[in-house]
Design an enzyme around this catalytic site. Structure first.
Site, PDB file in Angstrom:
ATOM      1  N   ASP A 262       4.762  11.781  16.255  1.00 44.30           N
ATOM      2  CA  ASP A 262       4.994  11.972  14.812  1.00 44.30           C
ATOM      3  C   ASP A 262       3.682  12.326  14.125  1.00 44.30           C
ATOM      4  O   ASP A 262       3.314  11.746  13.115  1.00 44.30           O
ATOM      5  CB  ASP A 262       5.608  10.700  14.213  1.00 44.30           C
ATOM      6  CG  ASP A 262       6.268  10.976  12.864  1.00 44.30           C
ATOM      7  OD1 ASP A 262       6.450  12.167  12.519  1.00 44.30           O
ATOM      8  OD2 ASP A 262       6.604  10.018  12.161  1.00 44.30           O
TER       9      ASP A 262
ATOM     10  N   LEU B 249       0.827  -1.211   0.000  1.00 43.64           N
ATOM     11  CA  LEU B 249       0.000   0.000   0.000  1.00 43.64           C
ATOM     12  C   LEU B 249       0.859   1.257   0.000  1.00 43.64           C
ATOM     13  O   LEU B 249       0.432   2.307  -0.439  1.00 43.64           O
ATOM     14  CB  LEU B 249      -0.900   0.008   1.238  1.00 43.64           C
ATOM     15  CG  LEU B 249      -1.937  -1.102   1.303  1.00 43.64           C
ATOM     16  CD1 LEU B 249      -2.656  -1.091   2.637  1.00 43.64           C
ATOM     17  CD2 LEU B 249      -2.934  -0.948   0.173  1.00 43.64           C
TER      18      LEU B 249
ATOM     19  N   THR C 101       9.700   4.180   8.250  1.00 44.50           N
ATOM     20  CA  THR C 101       9.913   3.107   9.207  1.00 44.50           C
ATOM     21  C   THR C 101       9.529   1.735   8.679  1.00 44.50           C
ATOM     22  O   THR C 101       9.797   0.734   9.340  1.00 44.50           O
ATOM     23  CB  THR C 101       9.100   3.387  10.486  1.00 44.50           C
ATOM     24  OG1 THR C 101       7.766   3.722  10.109  1.00 44.50           O
ATOM     25  CG2 THR C 101       9.712   4.514  11.283  1.00 44.50           C
TER      26      THR C 101
ATOM     27  N   THR D 227       7.187  -0.717   5.407  1.00 42.19           N
ATOM     28  CA  THR D 227       6.274  -0.808   4.276  1.00 42.19           C
ATOM     29  C   THR D 227       4.937  -1.342   4.768  1.00 42.19           C
ATOM     30  O   THR D 227       4.895  -2.275   5.564  1.00 42.19           O
ATOM     31  CB  THR D 227       6.836  -1.778   3.224  1.00 42.19           C
ATOM     32  OG1 THR D 227       8.137  -1.351   2.879  1.00 42.19           O
ATOM     33  CG2 THR D 227       5.974  -1.798   1.978  1.00 42.19           C
ATOM     34  N   VAL D 228       3.878  -0.712   4.286  1.00 40.72           N
ATOM     35  CA  VAL D 228       2.545  -1.171   4.686  1.00 40.72           C
ATOM     36  C   VAL D 228       1.945  -1.995   3.542  1.00 40.72           C
ATOM     37  O   VAL D 228       1.990  -1.588   2.383  1.00 40.72           O
ATOM     38  CB  VAL D 228       1.631   0.022   5.029  1.00 40.72           C
ATOM     39  CG1 VAL D 228       0.234  -0.465   5.396  1.00 40.72           C
ATOM     40  CG2 VAL D 228       2.215   0.813   6.193  1.00 40.72           C
TER      41      VAL D 228
ATOM     42  N   GLY E  23       6.949   4.035   4.056  1.00 44.13           N
ATOM     43  CA  GLY E  23       7.353   5.223   4.798  1.00 44.13           C
ATOM     44  C   GLY E  23       8.757   5.047   5.330  1.00 44.13           C
ATOM     45  O   GLY E  23       9.479   4.126   4.921  1.00 44.13           O
TER      46      GLY E  23
ATOM     47  N   LYS F  53       2.198  -3.469   8.698  1.00 44.20           N
ATOM     48  CA  LYS F  53       3.384  -2.618   8.528  1.00 44.20           C
ATOM     49  C   LYS F  53       4.610  -3.457   8.863  1.00 44.20           C
ATOM     50  O   LYS F  53       4.809  -3.841  10.030  1.00 44.20           O
ATOM     51  CB  LYS F  53       3.305  -1.399   9.432  1.00 44.20           C
ATOM     52  CG  LYS F  53       4.484  -0.464   9.251  1.00 44.20           C
ATOM     53  CD  LYS F  53       4.179   0.926   9.767  1.00 44.20           C
ATOM     54  CE  LYS F  53       5.199   1.922   9.266  1.00 44.20           C
ATOM     55  NZ  LYS F  53       4.764   3.285   9.386  1.00 44.20           N
TER      56      LYS F  53
END
Ligand SMILES: Nc1ncnc2c1ncn2[C@@H]1O[C@H](COP(=O)(O)OP(=O)(O)OP(=O)(O)O)[C@@H](O)[C@H]1O
Length: 643
Positions: A139, A14, A19, A21-22, A17, A45
């Site tokens: 964040d 999807l 931190t 991968t989703v 980022g 994630k």
């Protein structure tokens, strides 16, 4: 579909980022996971290798398991499971069908003040719940707000904001990942105390909420700069200015959230309440009582007496034994643009980084991290001049930015990579070996994407003298892209959403009535004296279609109460000629028509048709002429044909 751990199957990436991968995923048919119905899609994630390989992160992941699992709130994306298997660290979450707020704003432009206030009120609800549980997000940014799309009354779609990525910044803030002189967060949203390395509390989330609120209504965050350091400087040294389209009560909320001193910021519960009061009081249907309540919103925003503390991680920077470190991967003399590996320049302001080994260098697994860094060639992962023994470890550019998640391992190599490649399956066309040399490296594309986004989570590194600068706000900061006093700051390239045409942005009509300028609000006036609140604000018809508000007779305020604004200067290179745009358009249309006609004539059988038609016309006309002559001669008249 690829298995991840023993329970889940990854279906499609999807997004990626800083931190991890989703993925869209589902539970394997032969496995039962409590809380997740079989076959129900989930989002997983998969955390980056630098994190997964850090023993401290793994420990923290396990320790925070119960905290993350128990965060249940309608505006928080629910974490259903945490996977720790071999090299794999992953969070299993509810899948949210809908865009994230960052993408939504990019496509649709800023929200109206009422919509922005109501959306942020729901985020503040989520923060209040998590703060009550001792969890600080750290964040907060539009990319971490997912908009679940649900059917509303009358078939209209409704957006339900849900905050995600709880605990991720905290996981990344591991002593093994971050060291002295580092911060975890996203520069545009980082609170001054985080930028300076001071102790953090839940007030950092309230600050982030203030930045987001500003951005939701204006389309850009209030503090901008040429790179992370400049942005952090701005957070420390600049006072935000009230944008023209922001109603005074909403500005009061923003201004309180953006106080430099965290002790002066309100708590999330108060923030949620205040935002609802403001939303009720700035709409076109607002009653006089609601308007008065909104104007007095300052009284609701008292400093939070008991903010939730962020437990120290050991990675906080600026300690007594601070080691010299680098600024976001910068190497070499300060005036040089840092390079990645084979000399390719990279923009520290834009790239997403989660960098590993610090100067101590003795972190278990730091070697792996250095190798795990996406290599652009032999230079990648090597120590650059002036880096004080730091590798570009874990810089992980290959895994950053948006787009093809399978590019995460592109270009990576070296011992130990094979396992990781299996952990994070590649779906990219180039596969684990990376693209051919003539194609742009995966991380180059991703850097470009990151530059476009410009707002991703970062773990930043700073030289001691730069830290010193950050702590001395009186030191002249680098040139910012902030506008001049009294003007709305202009967005700079790389930051802010693409501004829409003025007519597409929410505009507010001239006030139907003005309040006397001497009106005070709750004894908590903002620092910068903004123009007086003008009620009611009425968004552009495209966004709102509400009837005119009920009015209350009030003495009109003197016009000169509003501060004079200088007209925006036109670009020096352009001469404005009225009607030129229209003329150009007409000429362009004529040119296009001419080209189209020529193409039709030359590339279609049109000429033949034309000749045929002409020929037939002549035949018919001569037949008519002959017939007429014959008729005339037979009747003895001398009249000519009827044409
Ligand atoms: N639970 C979820 N359901 C659906 N999509 C999700 C979910 N969580 C994240 N996403 C999508 O996955 C993508 C990547 O999410 P991620 O949180 O890694 O990115 P990010 O917040 O932009 O990055 P970072 O915070 O690390 O800088 C985003 O586009 C987001 O919309």
């Amino acid at each position: 579909m690829r298995p991840v751990g023993s329970k889940y199957l990854l279906e499609e990436a999807l997004g990626r980022g800083a931190t991890g991968t989703v993925w869209r995923a589902r539970v394997r048919d032969d496995v039962a996971v409590p809380g997740i119905e079989p076959g129900r899609p989930v989002a997983i994630k998969v955390l980056r290798e630098e994190l997964a390989n850090d023993p401290d992160v793994v420990m923290r992941f396990l320790r925070e398991r119960s905290v993350l699992l128990r965060l249940v709130h309608p505006n928080i994306v629910r974490v259903r499971d945490l996977v720790v298997e071999g090299d794999l660290l992953a969070l299993v979450m509810d899948l949210v069908e809908g865009p994230d707020l960052y993408r939504y704003l990019r496509s649709n432009g800023p929200l109206s003040p009422v919509a922005g206030a109501l959306l942020m009120a729901q985020i503040a609800d989520a923060l209040a719940a998590s703060h009550a549980d001792g969890v600080v997000h750290r964040d907060l940014k539009p990319a971490n707000v997912l908009l679940a799309t649900t059917g509303g009354p009358g078939g209209a779609e409704q957006m339900h904001p849900m905050l995600t990525d709880f605990g991720i910044a905290r996981l990344a803030d591991s002593p093994g990942i971050t060291r002295t002189h580092e911060f975890v967060g996203t520069p545009a949203y980082v609170a001054p105390e985080s930028a300076e390395g001071r102790p953090q509390t839940s007030a950092v989330d309230v600050y982030g909420a203030g930045i987001m609120l500003y951005e939701l209504v204006t389309g850009r965050p209030p503090f901008q700069g040429d790179g992370p350091l400049a942005i952090l400087h701005a957070h420390l040294a600049q006072e935000p200015e009230r944008p023209r389209n922001m109603p005074e009560p909403l500005w009061t909320v923003v201004e309180r959230c953006l106080r430099k001193d965290p002790a002066q910021r309100p708590g999330a519960t108060a923030l949620a309440r205040a935002l609802r009061v403001v939303a009720a009081g700035i709409g076109v249907h607002s009653s006089p009582a609601q308007v008065d309540e909104a104007l007095a919103v300052g009284a609701l925003l008292l400093p939070d007496p008991d903010p939730a503390q962020v437990p120290p991680t050991g990675g906080a920077f600026g300690g007594p034994d601070a080691q010299p470190t680098r600024v976001l991967g910068r190497s070499g003399p300060p005036d040089q643009t840092p390079t990645l590996g084979d000399g390719v320049r990279y923009d520290p302001a834009a790239a997403t980084r989660l960098m590993g080994a610090g100067p101590a260098g003795a972190v278990p697994g730091s070697e792996d991290r250095t190798r795990a860094m996406p290599s652009a060639g032999p230079g990648a992962g090597q120590r650059g001049p002036g880096q004080g023994g730091q590798g570009q470890g874990g810089q992980g550019q290959g895994g950053q930015g948006q787009g093809n998640a399978g590019q995460g391992n592109a270009g990576q190599g070296g011992p130990g990579q094979a396992d990781r490649t299996r952990v994070m399956p590649s779906v990219g066309p180039e596969g684990p070996a990376g693209p051919p040399p003539e194609m742009p490296q995966a991380w180059e594309n991703q850097l470009r994407a990151a530059r476009d986004r410009g707002r991703q989570t970062e773990v930043g590194y700073f030289e001691p003298e730069e830290m010193q600068q950050l702590r001395q706000p009186q030191v002249a900061p680098p040139p910012y892209r902030q506008g001049q006093a009294g003007q709305s700051p202009q967005p700079g390239p790389g930051y802010g959403y693409p501004q829409q045409q003025p007519q597409q942005q929410p505009q507010y009509q001239q006030p139907r009535q003005q309040r006397p300028p001497q009106r005070q609000q709750g004894g908590n006036a903002p620092q910068a004296a903004p123009p007086p609140y003008q009620r009611p604000y009425e968004p552009a018809p495209a966004r709102r279609a509400e009837p005119a508000p009920s009015r209350r007779p009030e003495p009109p305020a003197p016009r000169e109460a509003a501060p004079r604004r200088e007209p925006r200067p036109r670009s020096r290179n352009r001469t404005y000629i009225p009607g030129l745009g229209c003329l150009k358009g007409c000429l362009m249309v004529l040119l296009i028509l001419a080209i189209a006609a020529a193409a039709l004539w030359n590339f279609t059988p049109l000429p033949e048709w034309w000749h045929t038609v002409q020929h037939q016309f002549h035949s018919v006309s001569s037949w008519v002429s002959d017939t007429w002559k014959q008729l005339s001669s037979s009747s003895g008249t001398e009249a000519g044909p009827p044409y």
